[in-house]
Design an enzyme around this catalytic site. Structure first.
Site, PDB file in Angstrom:
ATOM      1  N   LEU A  99      -4.560  14.801  26.952  1.00 43.38           N
ATOM      2  CA  LEU A  99      -4.273  13.842  28.008  1.00 43.38           C
ATOM      3  C   LEU A  99      -3.496  14.682  28.902  1.00 43.38           C
ATOM      4  CD1 LEU A  99      -1.490  11.337  26.728  1.00 43.38           C
ATOM      5  CD2 LEU A  99      -2.446  13.589  25.323  1.00 43.38           C
ATOM      6  N   TYR A 100      -3.061  15.756  28.899  1.00 41.88           N
ATOM      7  CA  TYR A 100      -2.145  16.357  30.000  1.00 41.88           C
ATOM      8  C   TYR A 100      -2.867  17.139  30.841  1.00 41.88           C
ATOM      9  CZ  TYR A 100       1.514  15.948  26.508  1.00 41.88           C
ATOM     10  OH  TYR A 100       2.771  15.474  25.559  1.00 41.88           O
ATOM     11  N   GLY A 101      -3.461  16.128  31.856  1.00 42.72           N
ATOM     12  CA  GLY A 101      -4.310  16.489  32.863  1.00 42.72           C
ATOM     13  C   GLY A 101      -5.409  15.700  32.983  1.00 42.72           C
TER      14      GLY A 101
END
Length: 328
Positions: free
Chosen positions: A51-53
């Site tokens: 979920l980082y991006g």
């Protein structure tokens, strides 16, 4: 030296979130330099997220590119990835179906260039019993596709329930000089009792404890911190008072505020009745990585003085805005 999934890791890890989860991600050349520096200084535990991006550029895509360029580093790194999150609805979904989708997607993007040592659901879905989530992840461990199971932002009770299903390799929770919740809510005590290492995220208070943020204007437009309670105008100056006191302490100690903050987090590790605690500060530049990797030791008297500062100047504002998915 601490270990995760029976692999030795440094006392300080490395958080990858900031390299891809921002309006303008760091250039790959800059990111790779920071990553290689972290590894060279002993920070071989890396923590990223699906979920980082975006679905097309997040921690996993960056890691694929990194290990394509530096395949010799793959065996040196112990990698943990967060997933099983519905980014469109901004809600956790740790149902068996979505856990499988997420792990399979992580493995697909890594493309065999790096083994997935740890996987954790970014948050535990209230609609899915943790037992079902852990049972699903255990299938991947047994199949040799995953090294171990971690938990993120969970209550002590949830940790106990999960551990009855399958061994838990780590619990990732927020811990810093301005986020001490786990010292009182049973999470740290439970991890100590069960022998589960704690991975401490945001050990620098999302950058606030470094002393580099002096006004809201120091936070880029579009940065999610602008929406967090502790960065709002009504409490900002009060929280700066705490940072100012810690800066004075750090100056007297002969270290930077960031080094002081990391030393405080690491001070819990290995103490009687405490679990292993591994902070994972993020850094997008080599300079910040080098600063974070300087090891500072605090005496018992210094820890007592810091405790007095925290009691005198308590943090104002919650960790997250109301409605944000979090168990702790």
């Amino acid at each position: 030296m601490p270990s995760l999934t029976s692999k030795p890791v440094g006392a300080t890890g490395y958080g990858l979130m900031g390299l891809t989860w921002r309006p303008e991600p760091a250039p790959k050349e800059q990111a790779f330099k920071a990553m290689r520096t972290a590894l060279s200084k002993g920070a071989n535990f890396w923590n990223g997220g699906e979920l980082y991006g975006t679905p097309t550029y997040n921690s996993l895509h960056l890691l694929n590119s990194y290990f394509t360029q530096y395949p010799e580093d793959a065996e040196k790194v112990v990698l943990s990835i967060k997933g099983a999150f519905n980014s469109q609805k901004f809600m956790p979904d740790s149902s068996p179906a979505n856990v499988r989708r997420s792990v399979d997607e992580c493995l697909r993007v890594l493309d065999g260039k790096k083994f997935l040592d740890l996987f954790e659901c970014a948050r535990q879905d209230a609609n899915t019993p943790v037992e079902a989530t852990v049972e699903t992840l255990a299938e991947y461990v047994k199949a040799g596709k995953l090294g171990g199971i971690s938990l993120s932002e969970v209550r002590a009770e949830t940790i106990r329930r999960a551990a009855k299903v399958h061994p838990i390799s780590a619990v990732e929770v927020e811990l810093s000089l301005w986020s001490t919740d786990i010292l009182d809510n049973g999470v740290m005590d439970t991890c100590a009792e069960l022998g589960i290492p704690i991975v401490a995220y945001s050990p620098l208070g999302r950058g606030f404890l470094t002393g580099q943020i002096k006004s809201i204007d120091d936070i880029p437009e579009g940065d999610f911190r602008r929406h967090m309670p502790r960065f709002q105008p009504d409490v900002f100056s009060k929280n700066l008072d705490l940072v100012a006191e810690l800066q004075k302490f750090a100056q007297a100690k002969g270290c930077t505020p960031a080094q002081l903050a990391l030393a405080w987090v690491k001070s819990f590790s290995g103490k009687p009745g405490r679990p292993t605690v591994i902070p994972i500060p993020g850094a997008t530049t080599e300079e910040r990585v080098l600063e974070n990797m300087v090891d500072v030791t605090l005496t018992d008297r210094e820890l007592e003085e810091i405790e007095k500062i925290l009691k005198k100047l308590p943090v104002a504002g919650g960790r997250y805005a109301p409605g944000h998915p979090t168990e702790t």
